[in-house]
Scaffold this active site. Sequence first.
Site, PDB file in Angstrom:
ATOM      1  N   ILE A  69       4.282  14.531  -1.794  1.00  0.00           N
ATOM      2  CA  ILE A  69       3.579  13.660  -2.901  1.00  0.00           C
ATOM      3  C   ILE A  69       3.186  12.244  -2.076  1.00  0.00           C
ATOM      4  CG2 ILE A  69       4.336  12.047  -4.749  1.00  0.00           C
ATOM      5  CD1 ILE A  69       6.372  14.239  -5.326  1.00  0.00           C
ATOM      6  N   LYS A 118      -0.291 -15.419   6.062  1.00  0.00           N
ATOM      7  CA  LYS A 118      -0.803 -15.595   4.745  1.00  0.00           C
ATOM      8  C   LYS A 118      -0.394 -16.984   4.298  1.00  0.00           C
ATOM      9  CE  LYS A 118      -1.142 -14.199   0.083  1.00  0.00           C
ATOM     10  NZ  LYS A 118      -0.564 -13.155  -0.995  1.00  0.00           N
ATOM     11  N   GLY A 171      10.565   6.964  -1.385  1.00  0.00           N
ATOM     12  CA  GLY A 171      10.571   6.476   0.059  1.00  0.00           C
ATOM     13  C   GLY A 171       9.370   5.775   0.046  1.00  0.00           C
ATOM     14  N   LEU A 184       7.325   0.629  -8.738  1.00  0.00           N
ATOM     15  CA  LEU A 184       6.029   1.183  -9.811  1.00  0.00           C
ATOM     16  C   LEU A 184       6.848   1.656 -10.932  1.00  0.00           C
ATOM     17  CD1 LEU A 184       3.459   2.049  -7.145  1.00  0.00           C
ATOM     18  CD2 LEU A 184       3.502   0.046  -8.399  1.00  0.00           C
ATOM     19  N   ALA A 187      -0.280  -7.607   0.860  1.00  0.00           N
ATOM     20  CA  ALA A 187      -0.372  -8.936   0.619  1.00  0.00           C
ATOM     21  C   ALA A 187       1.009  -9.358   0.162  1.00  0.00           C
ATOM     22  CB  ALA A 187      -1.709  -9.553  -0.061  1.00  0.00           C
TER      23      ALA A 187
HETATM   24  C1  LIG Z   1      -3.983  -0.824  -6.299  1.00  0.00           C
HETATM   25  C2  LIG Z   1      -2.938  -1.352  -5.723  1.00  0.00           C
HETATM   26  C3  LIG Z   1      -2.696  -2.512  -4.832  1.00  0.00           C
HETATM   27  C4  LIG Z   1      -1.661  -3.160  -4.533  1.00  0.00           C
HETATM   28  N1  LIG Z   1      -1.423  -4.311  -3.913  1.00  0.00           N
HETATM   29  C5  LIG Z   1      -0.141  -4.788  -3.633  1.00  0.00           C
HETATM   30  C6  LIG Z   1      -0.465  -6.001  -2.832  1.00  0.00           C
HETATM   31  O1  LIG Z   1      -1.135  -6.706  -2.431  1.00  0.00           O
HETATM   32  N2  LIG Z   1       0.902  -6.715  -2.583  1.00  0.00           N
HETATM   33  C7  LIG Z   1       2.133  -6.218  -3.395  1.00  0.00           C
HETATM   34  O2  LIG Z   1       3.101  -6.708  -3.358  1.00  0.00           O
HETATM   35  N3  LIG Z   1       2.007  -4.913  -4.002  1.00  0.00           N
HETATM   36  C8  LIG Z   1       0.983  -4.296  -4.086  1.00  0.00           C
HETATM   37  N4  LIG Z   1       0.934  -3.259  -4.773  1.00  0.00           N
HETATM   38  C9  LIG Z   1       2.068  -2.595  -5.206  1.00  0.00           C
HETATM   39  C10 LIG Z   1       2.797  -1.736  -4.095  1.00  0.00           C
HETATM   40  O3  LIG Z   1       1.751  -0.908  -3.516  1.00  0.00           O
HETATM   41  C11 LIG Z   1       3.898  -1.289  -4.641  1.00  0.00           C
HETATM   42  O4  LIG Z   1       4.652  -2.028  -5.487  1.00  0.00           O
HETATM   43  C12 LIG Z   1       4.998  -0.536  -3.688  1.00  0.00           C
HETATM   44  O5  LIG Z   1       4.147   0.037  -2.737  1.00  0.00           O
HETATM   45  C13 LIG Z   1       6.038   0.019  -4.021  1.00  0.00           C
HETATM   46  O6  LIG Z   1       5.652   1.453  -4.482  1.00  0.00           O
HETATM   47  P1  LIG Z   1       6.666   2.328  -5.033  1.00  0.00           P
HETATM   48  O7  LIG Z   1       7.589   2.415  -3.735  1.00  0.00           O
HETATM   49  O8  LIG Z   1       7.490   1.638  -6.310  1.00  0.00           O
HETATM   50  O9  LIG Z   1       6.189   3.606  -5.171  1.00  0.00           O
HETATM   51  P2  LIG Z   1       5.234   4.610  -4.187  1.00  0.00           P
HETATM   52  O10 LIG Z   1       4.650   3.997  -3.057  1.00  0.00           O
HETATM   53  O11 LIG Z   1       4.293   5.603  -5.174  1.00  0.00           O
HETATM   54  O12 LIG Z   1       6.483   5.537  -3.669  1.00  0.00           O
HETATM   55  C14 LIG Z   1       6.994   6.539  -4.601  1.00  0.00           C
HETATM   56  C15 LIG Z   1       7.978   7.660  -3.733  1.00  0.00           C
HETATM   57  O13 LIG Z   1       8.663   8.457  -4.627  1.00  0.00           O
HETATM   58  C16 LIG Z   1       8.555   9.559  -3.931  1.00  0.00           C
HETATM   59  N5  LIG Z   1       8.567  10.584  -4.914  1.00  0.00           N
HETATM   60  C17 LIG Z   1       7.720  10.643  -6.251  1.00  0.00           C
HETATM   61  N6  LIG Z   1       7.994  11.833  -7.221  1.00  0.00           N
HETATM   62  C18 LIG Z   1       9.052  12.373  -6.350  1.00  0.00           C
HETATM   63  C19 LIG Z   1       9.543  13.733  -6.590  1.00  0.00           C
HETATM   64  N7  LIG Z   1       9.545  14.391  -7.677  1.00  0.00           N
HETATM   65  N8  LIG Z   1      10.436  14.175  -5.558  1.00  0.00           N
HETATM   66  C20 LIG Z   1      10.726  13.428  -4.369  1.00  0.00           C
HETATM   67  N9  LIG Z   1      10.081  12.342  -4.142  1.00  0.00           N
HETATM   68  C21 LIG Z   1       9.298  11.708  -4.995  1.00  0.00           C
HETATM   69  C22 LIG Z   1       7.088   9.468  -3.087  1.00  0.00           C
HETATM   70  O14 LIG Z   1       7.136  10.681  -2.309  1.00  0.00           O
HETATM   71  C23 LIG Z   1       7.198   8.482  -2.671  1.00  0.00           C
HETATM   72  O15 LIG Z   1       8.054   8.533  -1.585  1.00  0.00           O
HETATM   73  C24 LIG Z   1      -0.253  -2.614  -5.041  1.00  0.00           C
HETATM   74  C25 LIG Z   1      -0.349  -1.569  -5.916  1.00  0.00           C
HETATM   75  C26 LIG Z   1      -1.654  -0.865  -6.408  1.00  0.00           C
HETATM   76  C27 LIG Z   1      -1.645   0.323  -7.105  1.00  0.00           C
END
Ligand SMILES: Cc1cc2nc3c(=O)[nH]c(=O)nc-3n(C[C@H](O)[C@H](O)[C@H](O)COP(=O)(O)OP(=O)(O)OC[C@H]3O[C@@H](n4cnc5c(N)ncnc54)[C@H](O)[C@@H]3O)c2cc1C
Length: 513
Positions: A43, A79, A13, A334, A51
């Site tokens: 987690i 932006k 999420g 990610l 951005a």
């Molecule tokens: C340093 C940094 C800077 C960034 N800056 C930007 C930016 O400026 N612009 C941009 O477009 N993007 C940016 N990003 C990327 C952006 O933050 C991510 O692409 C975006 O938030 C998507 O993350 P996600 O949803 O894939 O993963 P996450 O935010 O890590 O979410 C993972 C989810 O999976 C759940 N989960 C994991 N394991 C389990 C489990 N076993 N059981 C149940 N739930 C679980 C967690 O609870 C969470 O809800 C940046 C990333 C980083 C690292």
Amino acid sequence: MNSTPLNIVILGGGTAGWMTASALTKAFKPEFCKVRLIESDEIGIVGVGEATLPQVRDFNEFLGLDEREFMRETNATFKLAINFRNWAREGDDYFHPFGIHGHAINGVPFAQYWQRARLNGDTSSIEDYCYSIAACRSLKFDFPSSDEKSVKSTYSYAYHFDAVLYAKFLRKWAEAQGLRRTEGKVVDVTLRPEDGFIKSVTLQSGEVIEGDFFVDCSGFRGVLISQALKMGWEDWTPWLPCDRALAVPCDRAGDFTPYTRATAQEAGWTWRIPLQHRTGNGYVFSSRFTTEERAAEVLLAGLDGAAQAEPRLIRFQAGRRQESWHKNCIAIGLASGFLEPLESTSIYLAQIAVHFLMRLFPGKTVDPKLVTEFNRLVDIEYERVRDFLILHYHATERDDSELWRYVRNMDVPESLTYKIEQYRHRGHIQRYKDGLFSPASWIAVYTGQRILPRTYDPQVDNMSLATILENMSEIKDRVTVNVAAMPAHADFVRDHCHVPGMTKAAFGAHASE
Ligand SMILES: Cc1cc2nc3c(=O)[nH]c(=O)nc-3n(C[C@H](O)[C@H](O)[C@H](O)COP(=O)(O)OP(=O)(O)OC[C@H]3O[C@@H](n4cnc5c(N)ncnc54)[C@H](O)[C@@H]3O)c2cc1C
């Protein structure tokens, strides 16, 4: 059409999970597909994506979100560009705008005319002819015009927002449409013995959740795609050696910029992102070339307001999943890949993957042709961004630290070498149909990184130098006059979408009384 709905389980999420959940909820009727999202509060999410690119507006519009409400709920600002400082040389300062420089004349890009003028002694910067850059330098903002003849139609815009609040906002929206959310931690994944497809996931509570199709949005963990299905990762660290980020919010101070700032540092670069209630900051660095202690020192020394927390460390590896769609699982966000946020591309990459998923939507059985096409499209997107990011590092004259000596001398992908050679010859930009970035973006970054063509397109010789200079001067004047009439970014945010409770003073010295 299936007789029973397809059961889709989204694990995660964060931004990726909630973007996927809300888009699928919007796109498909519940009789066709039932979506359930599992996330673990324990987690948590990465939540530093602040951005964005203009494409996020298409996503919000697709859902039918109200812009003002979305901006208020996520503390968003506007932006227009990214400002790069110290990249090719220390002291350099250029913009990569969401807009064009000048306009094409007789079908020939403006940059070609500028090249000819430059090679004949003109010293103006190509940035002088870009409306959105002039707005950035004056800290102004307004919506683009739909009148194609107006210089105010030559740009687009995106947002800076609080990524944690954006995920919450999408959650509220999706749940209101009937999406089922389950709080819980997945501790086990069961595969079907006959084909290795995912059958179900088991939560810590013991609950077993079955699905026809799974979307892995579990972040860097890749709980389904990596841990369960063992899909490998392509490591791009040799080209993009940064592997850590320290993130810290600070009090709002300094300019209320309608742009993100990316300042090159000794072992990476720092970001500065203005939100309404705070400024987001971070240092993306390579652990090969500096220590966490030194990185924290550099980051904190560069803040323009008081730090609101201790810097938070995030580890990563640049690269992408070998296959983002494998068996009955698609990884988005990610879990699918990561490229450092230098060009704010991660949320876009999640968005485009959701778009491909909707276009190539699976049935109860998975057609291998859809899988191949999805992976091909996703791969192109990642490679486009990868090459563009490498350009920022490789095209540098800096040799004042180990990182800069490494990146300027490293081998780069053939696809990038080819593009640079084409551009150096006479400013030709390799065009492509799929993926980021537009020719205007390449021109901005080539020029900012001091890569200049040796000559220009001979079609430009159809016009006299005097006429070219006259046209250029006229464009520049039009830019200056129109930008002067724009509201300050601070005023615009305050009037359009300010967060309740934010005082006028909170918008700082740049908001007019
Ligand atoms: C340093 C940094 C800077 C960034 N800056 C930007 C930016 O400026 N612009 C941009 O477009 N993007 C940016 N990003 C990327 C952006 O933050 C991510 O692409 C975006 O938030 C998507 O993350 P996600 O949803 O894939 O993963 P996450 O935010 O890590 O979410 C993972 C989810 O999976 C759940 N989960 C994991 N394991 C389990 C489990 N076993 N059981 C149940 N739930 C679980 C967690 O609870 C969470 O809800 C940046 C990333 C980083 C690292």
